[in-house]
Design an enzyme around this catalytic site. Structure first.
Site, PDB file in Angstrom:
ATOM      1  N   GLY A   1      46.132  42.891  41.075  1.00  0.00           N
ATOM      2  CA  GLY A   1      46.011  44.418  41.273  1.00  0.00           C
ATOM      3  C   GLY A   1      46.326  45.345  40.147  1.00  0.00           C
ATOM      4  O   GLY A   1      46.600  46.561  40.218  1.00  0.00           O
ATOM      5  N   HIS A   8      41.054  44.759  45.787  1.00  0.00           N
ATOM      6  CA  HIS A   8      41.879  43.913  45.097  1.00  0.00           C
ATOM      7  C   HIS A   8      41.463  42.780  44.078  1.00  0.00           C
ATOM      8  O   HIS A   8      40.268  42.607  44.378  1.00  0.00           O
ATOM      9  CB  HIS A   8      42.834  43.273  46.394  1.00  0.00           C
ATOM     10  CG  HIS A   8      42.301  42.137  47.180  1.00  0.00           C
ATOM     11  ND1 HIS A   8      42.445  40.901  46.385  1.00  0.00           N
ATOM     12  CD2 HIS A   8      41.779  41.833  48.098  1.00  0.00           C
ATOM     13  CE1 HIS A   8      41.753  39.929  47.207  1.00  0.00           C
ATOM     14  NE2 HIS A   8      41.370  40.563  48.111  1.00  0.00           N
ATOM     15  N   CYS A   9      42.195  42.333  43.352  1.00  0.00           N
ATOM     16  CA  CYS A   9      42.018  41.046  42.455  1.00  0.00           C
ATOM     17  C   CYS A   9      43.193  40.402  42.714  1.00  0.00           C
ATOM     18  O   CYS A   9      43.576  39.913  43.620  1.00  0.00           O
ATOM     19  CB  CYS A   9      41.741  41.536  41.071  1.00  0.00           C
ATOM     20  SG  CYS A   9      43.054  42.476  40.114  1.00  0.00           S
ATOM     21  N   LYS A  10      43.730  39.587  41.536  1.00  0.00           N
ATOM     22  CA  LYS A  10      44.669  38.657  41.735  1.00  0.00           C
ATOM     23  C   LYS A  10      46.014  39.544  41.785  1.00  0.00           C
ATOM     24  O   LYS A  10      46.886  39.316  42.791  1.00  0.00           O
ATOM     25  CB  LYS A  10      44.891  37.519  40.715  1.00  0.00           C
ATOM     26  CG  LYS A  10      45.903  36.806  40.849  1.00  0.00           C
ATOM     27  CD  LYS A  10      45.539  35.605  39.718  1.00  0.00           C
ATOM     28  CE  LYS A  10      46.788  34.475  39.971  1.00  0.00           C
ATOM     29  NZ  LYS A  10      46.588  33.342  38.769  1.00  0.00           N
ATOM     30  N   THR A  64      41.175  45.630  38.992  1.00  0.00           N
ATOM     31  CA  THR A  64      41.470  46.627  40.090  1.00  0.00           C
ATOM     32  C   THR A  64      41.371  47.933  39.283  1.00  0.00           C
ATOM     33  O   THR A  64      40.951  48.950  39.576  1.00  0.00           O
ATOM     34  CB  THR A  64      42.498  46.238  41.021  1.00  0.00           C
ATOM     35  OG1 THR A  64      42.302  44.850  41.853  1.00  0.00           O
ATOM     36  CG2 THR A  64      42.623  47.425  41.964  1.00  0.00           C
TER      37      THR A  64
END
Length: 210
Positions: free
Chosen positions: A124, A120-122, A128
């Protein structure tokens, strides 16, 4: 890269008699990449019961910001490792995705001992999506299918720079990686789940960075 080993003593919360079962709400943009690999946007506390149901071993986090303490506490209680690979998400000024960072993240991702794993990132979408796109290249997907999946999650905010990065990313060296050989030829199964790190027998949380 930051690696956090969680080996806390969970199991106490939510076991009281008469307590209601928590609702299972997935993080935004959640999806299964394949069995044992998931993707999403940033998990919030309301998503923790859902993440618990996945029985995760690891999280691959692609932002530069420190992981919130509330999330770290959850990881420790659930014995989930955190692998952080800081990638800038800004478009202005544009910062290219570091190829070596994606390579190192892929090595974690294809190491079956880390499965089940959540990327995940912030939101997605971009970071990602770029990592998953490079994974798809390693899996032998054609570029049109890789880009279609990327655009499915990024939507109207799809970035040409991300797709160009995926297109030019070289997976040749990764194909020779021992983890890649195991990943490609063994596949995800109940046997894979039994591949464990030796340090998982440790009873107290440990934090290490490199």
């Amino acid at each position: 890269m930051c690696l956090i080993h969680g080996a806390g003593e969970g199991g106490g919360a939510g076991e009281g008699e008469g307590m209601m079962e928590p609702s299972l709400e997935p993080p935004t943009n959640f999806a299964m990449v394949e069995e044992g690999i998931y993707r999403s946007g940033f998990p919030r506390p309301v998503n923790f019961p859902f993440l618990r149901s996945l029985q995760l071993r690891s999280i691959v986090y692609l932002c530069t910001e420190p992981y919130p303490e509330e999330n770290l506490s959850f990881l420790r209680l659930q014995n989930i490792r955190l692998f952080q690979f800081g990638i800038e998400g800004k478009t202005e000024p544009f910062v290219p995705i570091p190829r070596e960072t994606i390579t190192e993240a892929l090595k974690v991702l294809i190491d079956v001992r880390n499965h089940p794993v959540l990327i995940h990132c912030k939101r997605g979408k971009h970071r990602t999506g770029s990592l998953v796109g490079c994974l798809r290249k390693l899996q032998g997907w054609c570029l049109s299918s890789v880009f279609e999946e990327y655009q499915l999650f990024a939507g109207a905010k799809s970035r040409v720079t991300d797709m160009r990065f995926i297109e030019t990313f070289d997976v040749t060296q990764l194909r020779q990686c021992p983890y890649s050989v195991i990943y490609r030829y063994q596949g995800y199964s109940s046997n894979k789940r039994r591949l464990m790190y030796g340090e998982e027998s440790v009873q107290k949380p440990q934090v290490a960075s490199s």
